[in-house]
Design a protein around this motif. Sequence first.
Motif, PDB file in Angstrom:
ATOM      1  N   LEU A 263       0.857  -1.186   0.000  1.00  0.00           N
ATOM      2  CA  LEU A 263       0.000   0.000   0.000  1.00  0.00           C
ATOM      3  C   LEU A 263       0.894   1.238   0.000  1.00  0.00           C
ATOM      4  O   LEU A 263       1.753   1.388   0.862  1.00  0.00           O
ATOM      5  CB  LEU A 263      -0.903   0.029   1.239  1.00  0.00           C
ATOM      6  N   SER A 264       0.688   2.096  -0.995  1.00  0.00           N
ATOM      7  CA  SER A 264       1.505   3.303  -1.112  1.00  0.00           C
ATOM      8  C   SER A 264       0.630   4.535  -1.023  1.00  0.00           C
ATOM      9  O   SER A 264      -0.545   4.507  -1.387  1.00  0.00           O
ATOM     10  CB  SER A 264       2.224   3.339  -2.465  1.00  0.00           C
ATOM     11  N   VAL A 265       1.208   5.611  -0.553  1.00  0.00           N
ATOM     12  CA  VAL A 265       0.522   6.902  -0.570  1.00  0.00           C
ATOM     13  C   VAL A 265       1.427   7.876  -1.308  1.00  0.00           C
ATOM     14  O   VAL A 265       2.615   7.979  -0.982  1.00  0.00           O
ATOM     15  CB  VAL A 265       0.238   7.397   0.863  1.00  0.00           C
TER      16      VAL A 265
ATOM     17  N   GLU B  88     -17.338   0.244   9.258  1.00  0.00           N
ATOM     18  CA  GLU B  88     -16.926   1.379   8.431  1.00  0.00           C
ATOM     19  C   GLU B  88     -15.579   1.949   8.874  1.00  0.00           C
ATOM     20  O   GLU B  88     -14.785   2.363   8.046  1.00  0.00           O
ATOM     21  CB  GLU B  88     -18.005   2.467   8.453  1.00  0.00           C
ATOM     22  N   ASP B  89     -15.325   1.935  10.173  1.00  0.00           N
ATOM     23  CA  ASP B  89     -14.046   2.479  10.646  1.00  0.00           C
ATOM     24  C   ASP B  89     -13.052   1.348  10.961  1.00  0.00           C
ATOM     25  O   ASP B  89     -12.101   1.524  11.694  1.00  0.00           O
ATOM     26  CB  ASP B  89     -14.271   3.346  11.886  1.00  0.00           C
ATOM     27  N   GLY B  90     -13.307   0.163  10.383  1.00  0.00           N
ATOM     28  CA  GLY B  90     -12.513  -1.022  10.700  1.00  0.00           C
ATOM     29  C   GLY B  90     -11.030  -0.875  10.400  1.00  0.00           C
ATOM     30  O   GLY B  90     -10.186  -1.237  11.218  1.00  0.00           O
ATOM     31  N   GLU B  91     -10.733  -0.331   9.225  1.00  0.00           N
ATOM     32  CA  GLU B  91      -9.322  -0.212   8.865  1.00  0.00           C
ATOM     33  C   GLU B  91      -8.615   0.769   9.794  1.00  0.00           C
ATOM     34  O   GLU B  91      -7.498   0.522  10.228  1.00  0.00           O
ATOM     35  CB  GLU B  91      -9.200   0.275   7.421  1.00  0.00           C
ATOM     36  N   ARG B  92      -9.304   1.875  10.081  1.00  0.00           N
ATOM     37  CA  ARG B  92      -8.686   2.862  10.955  1.00  0.00           C
ATOM     38  C   ARG B  92      -8.361   2.224  12.314  1.00  0.00           C
ATOM     39  O   ARG B  92      -7.264   2.355  12.835  1.00  0.00           O
ATOM     40  CB  ARG B  92      -9.636   4.052  11.153  1.00  0.00           C
ATOM     41  N   ARG B  93      -9.313   1.473  12.848  1.00  0.00           N
ATOM     42  CA  ARG B  93      -9.071   0.836  14.155  1.00  0.00           C
ATOM     43  C   ARG B  93      -7.916  -0.148  14.092  1.00  0.00           C
ATOM     44  O   ARG B  93      -7.111  -0.250  14.999  1.00  0.00           O
ATOM     45  CB  ARG B  93     -10.317   0.074  14.602  1.00  0.00           C
ATOM     46  N   LEU B  94      -7.881  -0.893  12.993  1.00  0.00           N
ATOM     47  CA  LEU B  94      -6.813  -1.873  12.854  1.00  0.00           C
ATOM     48  C   LEU B  94      -5.451  -1.179  12.844  1.00  0.00           C
ATOM     49  O   LEU B  94      -4.527  -1.569  13.564  1.00  0.00           O
ATOM     50  CB  LEU B  94      -7.036  -2.655  11.557  1.00  0.00           C
ATOM     51  N   TYR B  95      -5.340  -0.109  12.045  1.00  0.00           N
ATOM     52  CA  TYR B  95      -4.047   0.566  11.958  1.00  0.00           C
ATOM     53  C   TYR B  95      -3.714   1.305  13.252  1.00  0.00           C
ATOM     54  O   TYR B  95      -2.555   1.391  13.646  1.00  0.00           O
ATOM     55  CB  TYR B  95      -4.021   1.521  10.758  1.00  0.00           C
TER      56      TYR B  95
ATOM     57  N   GLY C  25       3.892   7.160  12.509  1.00  0.00           N
ATOM     58  CA  GLY C  25       3.811   8.169  11.443  1.00  0.00           C
ATOM     59  C   GLY C  25       3.264   7.576  10.161  1.00  0.00           C
ATOM     60  O   GLY C  25       2.318   8.096   9.562  1.00  0.00           O
ATOM     61  N   GLN C  26       3.833   6.446   9.758  1.00  0.00           N
ATOM     62  CA  GLN C  26       3.388   5.786   8.516  1.00  0.00           C
ATOM     63  C   GLN C  26       1.933   5.375   8.609  1.00  0.00           C
ATOM     64  O   GLN C  26       1.155   5.544   7.680  1.00  0.00           O
ATOM     65  CB  GLN C  26       4.216   4.519   8.276  1.00  0.00           C
ATOM     66  N   LEU C  27       1.591   4.801   9.758  1.00  0.00           N
ATOM     67  CA  LEU C  27       0.221   4.303   9.902  1.00  0.00           C
ATOM     68  C   LEU C  27      -0.768   5.460   9.895  1.00  0.00           C
ATOM     69  O   LEU C  27      -1.856   5.348   9.330  1.00  0.00           O
ATOM     70  CB  LEU C  27       0.107   3.471  11.182  1.00  0.00           C
ATOM     71  N   GLU C  28      -0.373   6.568  10.487  1.00  0.00           N
ATOM     72  CA  GLU C  28      -1.295   7.715  10.481  1.00  0.00           C
ATOM     73  C   GLU C  28      -1.473   8.286   9.083  1.00  0.00           C
ATOM     74  O   GLU C  28      -2.569   8.715   8.711  1.00  0.00           O
ATOM     75  CB  GLU C  28      -0.832   8.781  11.487  1.00  0.00           C
ATOM     76  N   ARG C  29      -0.408   8.277   8.314  1.00  0.00           N
ATOM     77  CA  ARG C  29      -0.540   8.745   6.918  1.00  0.00           C
ATOM     78  C   ARG C  29      -1.488   7.836   6.151  1.00  0.00           C
ATOM     79  O   ARG C  29      -2.306   8.273   5.354  1.00  0.00           O
ATOM     80  CB  ARG C  29       0.816   8.747   6.222  1.00  0.00           C
ATOM     81  N   LEU C  30      -1.352   6.556   6.418  1.00  0.00           N
ATOM     82  CA  LEU C  30      -2.212   5.587   5.737  1.00  0.00           C
ATOM     83  C   LEU C  30      -3.680   5.816   6.106  1.00  0.00           C
ATOM     84  O   LEU C  30      -4.567   5.813   5.244  1.00  0.00           O
ATOM     85  CB  LEU C  30      -1.773   4.184   6.159  1.00  0.00           C
ATOM     86  N   ILE C  31      -3.910   6.049   7.380  1.00  0.00           N
ATOM     87  CA  ILE C  31      -5.286   6.290   7.839  1.00  0.00           C
ATOM     88  C   ILE C  31      -5.842   7.542   7.165  1.00  0.00           C
ATOM     89  O   ILE C  31      -6.959   7.547   6.638  1.00  0.00           O
ATOM     90  CB  ILE C  31      -5.328   6.459   9.377  1.00  0.00           C
ATOM     91  N   ALA C  32      -5.031   8.616   7.153  1.00  0.00           N
ATOM     92  CA  ALA C  32      -5.493   9.880   6.566  1.00  0.00           C
ATOM     93  C   ALA C  32      -5.774   9.689   5.081  1.00  0.00           C
ATOM     94  O   ALA C  32      -6.793  10.161   4.554  1.00  0.00           O
ATOM     95  CB  ALA C  32      -4.442  10.965   6.773  1.00  0.00           C
TER      96      ALA C  32
ATOM     97  N   GLN D 229      -6.600   6.950   3.515  1.00  0.00           N
ATOM     98  CA  GLN D 229      -7.779   6.123   3.271  1.00  0.00           C
ATOM     99  C   GLN D 229      -9.060   6.898   3.510  1.00  0.00           C
ATOM    100  O   GLN D 229     -10.052   6.705   2.814  1.00  0.00           O
ATOM    101  CB  GLN D 229      -7.727   4.877   4.137  1.00  0.00           C
ATOM    102  N   GLN D 230      -9.001   7.804   4.481  1.00  0.00           N
ATOM    103  CA  GLN D 230     -10.169   8.637   4.737  1.00  0.00           C
ATOM    104  C   GLN D 230     -10.414   9.573   3.548  1.00  0.00           C
ATOM    105  O   GLN D 230     -11.546   9.736   3.100  1.00  0.00           O
ATOM    106  CB  GLN D 230      -9.948   9.474   5.992  1.00  0.00           C
ATOM    107  N   ALA D 231      -9.324  10.137   3.043  1.00  0.00           N
ATOM    108  CA  ALA D 231      -9.446  11.044   1.891  1.00  0.00           C
ATOM    109  C   ALA D 231      -9.995  10.280   0.688  1.00  0.00           C
ATOM    110  O   ALA D 231     -10.850  10.776  -0.048  1.00  0.00           O
ATOM    111  CB  ALA D 231      -8.091  11.659   1.568  1.00  0.00           C
ATOM    112  N   GLN D 232      -9.517   9.069   0.509  1.00  0.00           N
ATOM    113  CA  GLN D 232      -9.999   8.272  -0.631  1.00  0.00           C
ATOM    114  C   GLN D 232     -11.473   7.936  -0.499  1.00  0.00           C
ATOM    115  O   GLN D 232     -12.221   7.944  -1.469  1.00  0.00           O
ATOM    116  CB  GLN D 232      -9.208   6.979  -0.736  1.00  0.00           C
ATOM    117  N   ARG D 233     -11.862   7.611   0.712  1.00  0.00           N
ATOM    118  CA  ARG D 233     -13.266   7.277   0.946  1.00  0.00           C
ATOM    119  C   ARG D 233     -14.155   8.476   0.603  1.00  0.00           C
ATOM    120  O   ARG D 233     -15.172   8.352  -0.079  1.00  0.00           O
ATOM    121  CB  ARG D 233     -13.455   6.898   2.415  1.00  0.00           C
ATOM    122  N   HIS D 234     -13.699   9.645   1.042  1.00  0.00           N
ATOM    123  CA  HIS D 234     -14.450  10.865   0.781  1.00  0.00           C
ATOM    124  C   HIS D 234     -14.525  11.114  -0.734  1.00  0.00           C
ATOM    125  O   HIS D 234     -15.595  11.378  -1.287  1.00  0.00           O
ATOM    126  CB  HIS D 234     -13.772  12.028   1.499  1.00  0.00           C
ATOM    127  N   ALA D 235     -13.384  10.999  -1.403  1.00  0.00           N
ATOM    128  CA  ALA D 235     -13.341  11.248  -2.854  1.00  0.00           C
ATOM    129  C   ALA D 235     -14.239  10.266  -3.594  1.00  0.00           C
ATOM    130  O   ALA D 235     -14.931  10.623  -4.544  1.00  0.00           O
ATOM    131  CB  ALA D 235     -11.907  11.139  -3.351  1.00  0.00           C
TER     132      ALA D 235
END
Length: 460
Positions: free
Chosen positions: A51-53, A189-196, A208-215, A217-223
Amino acid sequence: MTESAKPLKLAVVGHTNVGKTSLLRTLTRDVGFGEVSHRPSTTRHVEGARLSVDGEPLLELYDTPGLEDAIALLDYLERLEQPGERLDGPARLARFLDASEARQRFEQEAKVLRQLLASDAGLYVIDAREPVLAKYRDELQVLASCGKPLLPVLNFVSSANHREPDWREALARLGLHALVRFDSVAPPEDGERRLYESLALLLESARGQLERLIADQQAQRHARQQSAARLIAELLIDCAACRRSVSTEAGEEQQAVSQLHTAIRQREQRCVEALLKLYGFRPQDADAGDLPLLDGRWGDDLFNPETLKQLGVRVGGGIAAGAAAGAGVDLLVGGLTLGAAALAGAIAGGALQTARGYGSRLLGKLKGQRELTIDDSVLRLLALRQRQLLQALNLRGHAAMDSIKVAAPQDKTWREGKLPAALTRARAHPQWSSLNPGARLSQAQRQEEVEALSHVLNDL
Ligand SMILES: Nc1nc2c(ncn2[C@@H]2O[C@H](COP(=O)(O)OP(=O)(O)OP(=O)(O)O)[C@@H](O)[C@H]2O)c(=O)[nH]1
Ligand SMILES: [Mg+2]
């Protein structure tokens, strides 16, 4: 961690057939990852996904074969020590991995342990419907001896008969206190966020990496949600603005009606396919026997009056509108309205908007023709169905194997409320519909209406 940190490596481990590959599918949103089957021992080799950002790899997930015979392996490991020897877990495993057993009898297990040793942490997937048997406890003991943090993931927690409390207790007794619930077929719905987030607690250096991933994924969900609303808005504008002129000569009407039916059905299908694609699903992912999506298509026909009834759609908006416009009594022909007056007459009857929409040149050609439009009830139905589909897609994991099922709509607004103004305006602008000849889709006013309608669709 710095920006250029190496990706975090996670090994997905556990007993055979507990849903490891399924978890990877859902976390990567990739329905084609690996092979998933109800049979045990499906995955035979380690396979990774990244998974890349913004082009930077942040996380690598490794799928591993399922563990089968942990009791025998633990026995074997215990016998590897010489009398009086006290090896720690990793040292004992190193000895095992050098031994010939690691290439023969325990070949599959060795693959798993090597991968976990090479990773920063492990996700231990559990079929929460299973009782906590000795074989699972032994398995955990073997895995724990890798000396890597393990995060238990309770899968199958959407099943009625899961045993979450038993598992929580058993895991605590083994020293594993953090765990996440994550059903890969119907993830929360918030499963991935909780996992990370849980992982970040175990792996502080990777926070740091995990928080970027969470952010991200949230942006992608919104988009995704924005794009989805736009796709539905385009469909509705296309259909509201769609008109077919029909010769007043008898006999041609029926043909025009069935052609328009087909065009609208196909237009709806295009929207379904675009939504599936946007969410990373394929039409064939929805191929089992259940309604309403069969093989990526709606099982109920759009123009079947039963379908309207089932979804509780108010019928009759079209007639009232026709009468109000002074155009006489329109004919309702299976979800379409055939204007009562010939087109020139309609203009005399006050439908000036329509006349403007056509432009005078085109209008000349249409004299002596009547026009066919799509009823409000069908617009309502289209909106309801697409919104239902969207809801189902939002809640669907990429490991789901059954067809997409949607609940009965609670959507009162679309069933019987006033239709959004954008649709009423589109009625008077035939050039806004991609289904009409001479469509001008890039017109600024059309774009604005699509935008406005997207907002309505997102809010409701
Ligand atoms: N209902 C439901 N079914 C699931 C879930 N996760 C996996 N399954 C099903 O369980 C079966 C096994 O899933 P896999 O992902 O192949 O399991 P695995 O752990 O990778 O199995 P092996 O590779 O054989 O070790 C499949 O039939 C999946 O569709 C879940 O969360 N809920
Ligand atoms: Mg597998």
